[in-house]
Structure formats: C-alpha cells, structure tokens
Design an enzyme around this catalytic site. Structure first.
Site, short mmCIF file in Angstrom:
data_model
loop_
_atom_site.label_atom_id
_atom_site.label_comp_id
_atom_site.label_asym_id
_atom_site.label_seq_id
_atom_site.Cartn_x
_atom_site.Cartn_y
_atom_site.Cartn_z
N SER A 143 0.73 -1.01 -0.21
CA SER A 143 0.13 -0.08 0.22
C SER A 143 0.91 1.09 0.11
CB SER A 143 -0.66 -0.17 1.44
OG SER A 143 -1.21 1.63 1.55
N TYR A 159 -1.11 -0.31 10.64
CA TYR A 159 -0.97 -0.63 9.06
C TYR A 159 -0.40 -0.54 8.58
CZ TYR A 159 -3.27 -1.65 4.76
OH TYR A 159 -3.87 -1.42 3.09
#
Ligand SMILES: NC(=O)c1ccc[n+]([C@@H]2O[C@H](COP(=O)([O-])OP(=O)(O)OC[C@H]3O[C@@H](n4cnc5c(N)ncnc54)[C@H](OP(=O)(O)O)[C@@H]3O)[C@@H](O)[C@H]2O)c1
Length: 247
Positions: free
Chosen positions: A138, A153
């Site tokens: 990501s 995350y």
C-alpha cells in the site's frame, strides 16, 4: 499475456483486488486458487470465473490455514507458479487511544506473518517452476499516516515492503522473482470492512488525478509483474496511486 497451465494462488480473493486478479488470471488460462473466508463472497467470485476455468475455491484463513492452502493447491494442480499474497486488512488503533497493540497483533498476523508462512511453504514448489510472488502492499508503507489510528496498518505494509526486498534477494539465485504492488485508493470492500464511512468524493480529492482505481487495473499490473515480460523485475515496489503521494 497467457498463463495457460500455470497455477496461481490468490489470497483474499473473495472480494476487491484479489477477486479481480483471480478472474483476470483465469481469463488468461491459469488454474486459479481463490482463497478467502467468506463463503457467500467466494461463491459470487466463482460465478464470475470463465465457464472453462480450472479453479479451486478454498475457504481458508491465511493466519491459520497456510499449509492447507499450499497442500490443496498442489493436490489439485500438481504445481505452484505464482503466489499473490493479497489478503489484508486495516483496523484502527493508536498509541494514544490504548488500542495500538490489539490492532498491531491482529494486523501483523495477516498482513505480514501469514505472507512469510505462505512464502516459505510455497518455496519448494516455486523453485521447481521458477515461479514468482507478488505481495500487495500500500501507499501506507511509504508515508507516515496523518491519522495515528492507521499506524499499525502502515507499519505492517512497511514491513511487507522490506520482506519483499529481502525475499527477492534470497530467492534470486533460484530464479524466483518477488515484487510488490502498492496501491493508493481502490474501490473495494476495504473501508466497509474497517467500519469506516468516507465518501468516494473525499477520497478522490486526496489524489492528484482526482480518481480512485478499480480493482481490475491493480489486477492488470499484478498480471504484468507475474508474466515473462517482467523477467528482469524483482524486489520492486510498484506504486499505483493516482498521484496520491505527490500531494
Ligand atoms: N482498497 C484500497 O484502497 C487499498 C489500498 C492499498 C492497499 N490495499 C490492500 O489490498 C489488499 C486487498 O484489499 P481490498 O482493497 O481488495 O479489500 P477487500 O475487498 O476488503 O479484500 C480483502 C480480502 O482479504 C481477505 N482476507 C482478510 N483477512 C483474511 C484472512 N485472515 N484469511 C483469508 N483472507 C482474508 C478478505 O476475504 P474474507 O473476508 O472472505 O476472508 C478479502 O477477500 C489488502 O492487502 C489491502 O491492504 C487496498
């Protein structure tokens, strides 16, 4: 780009990027293993596969069923050519709200530890086929989150990027490539699964191109990296973020 006869495992393929990727591989002739936990969503993906596709729809949790995923793939198709480590999620938890460690432990188990376990179990099979691995990371790996609740995350995806580079170096002598695709915003169930309600228009404004990606366009990049045209690409972190990080 043909993947006829290749066996491809896509984790987290019951929705979003993984579902689109599994369908694209099947359309290019691959034997696909569609892995996820939600049976209703898995069945919906199965309906979208080409009629003649060779597929294994596998209800499995990557944090506990890694061996089952590898064993059932080899039992069914006899080989593994491509492993797409896509299963992942985010959960809020910051250092100041006291929920960081809970978020960290669960996120790391799925987004990093399961990837490492699947990679090790797939290694003997990928060695035989001179296959490759694509990890789905990501933009969160590359920017310090503005919202501290996203820290766990971000840490998981930054760790995944370093894992990708390390595995690429360690496996290069075996002819196995390892790469990462790092999307910006993509229209999937990701935020719903987090319980976050943000409008698409707000998300579009975060990008330079004022758009969010489709799961299919991320899938197309994954197929390119998995194919022979990318034979010289390993250890790469491929950003596809609509210019989000330019801002
Ligand atoms: N959407 C975005 O904006 C975006 C941006 C950057 C990166 N990503 C990354 O892209 C990847 C795919 O996410 P997505 O956007 O496609 O979201 P999604 O629609 O929520 O898909 C996530 C997939 O992961 C699966 N999954 C989660 N935990 C699992 C587990 N323990 N075992 C097996 N499967 C599991 C889910 O399936 P089940 O619920 O059926 O298990 C689902 O199929 C993730 O790694 C995410 O971090 C997404």
């Amino acid at each position: 780009m043909s993947f006829t006869g290749k066996s491809v495992i896509v984790t987290g393929a019951s929705s979003g990027i993984g579902a689109a990727t599994g369908i694209l591989f099947a359309e290019q002739g691959a034997n696909v293993v569609i892995v996820g936990r939600n049976e209703t969503k898995l069945n919906a993906v199965a309906q979208k596969l080409p009629k003649n596709a060779k597929s294994l729809i596998l209800k499995a949790d990557v944090t506990t069923d890694a061996k089952k995923i590898i064993d059932e793939t080899v039992n069914k198709f006899g080989r593994i050519d491509i492993l797409v480590n896509n299963a992942g999620f985010a959960k809020y938890g910051s250092l100041t709200d006291g929920k960081f460690l809970e978020a960290y432990d669960t996120i790391m188990a799925t987004n990093v530890r399961a990837v490492a376990e699947l990679t090790m179990l797939a290694l003997p099979h990928l060695t035989k086929t001179k296959g490759n691995i694509i990890n789905i990371s990501s933009i969160a790996a590359m920017a310090v989150p503005l919202d501290g609740r996203f820290l766990a995350y971000s840490v998981s995806k930054a760790a995944l990027d370093h894992f990708t580079r390390g595995a690429a170096l360690e496996f290069a002598s075996k002819g196995i490539r390892v790469n990462s695709v790092n999307p910006g915003p993509v229209a999937t169930d990701f935020l719903d699964n987090m319980g976050v309600d943000i409008s698409v228009d707000v998300i579009k404004e975060m990008t330079a191109l004022k758009r969010v990606s489709t799961p299919e366009e991320i899938g197309e990049l994954i197929l390119y990296l998995a194919g022979d045209k990318a034979q010289g690409i390993t250890g790469s972190i491929m950003l596809t973020d609509n210019g989000c990080l330019l801002k």
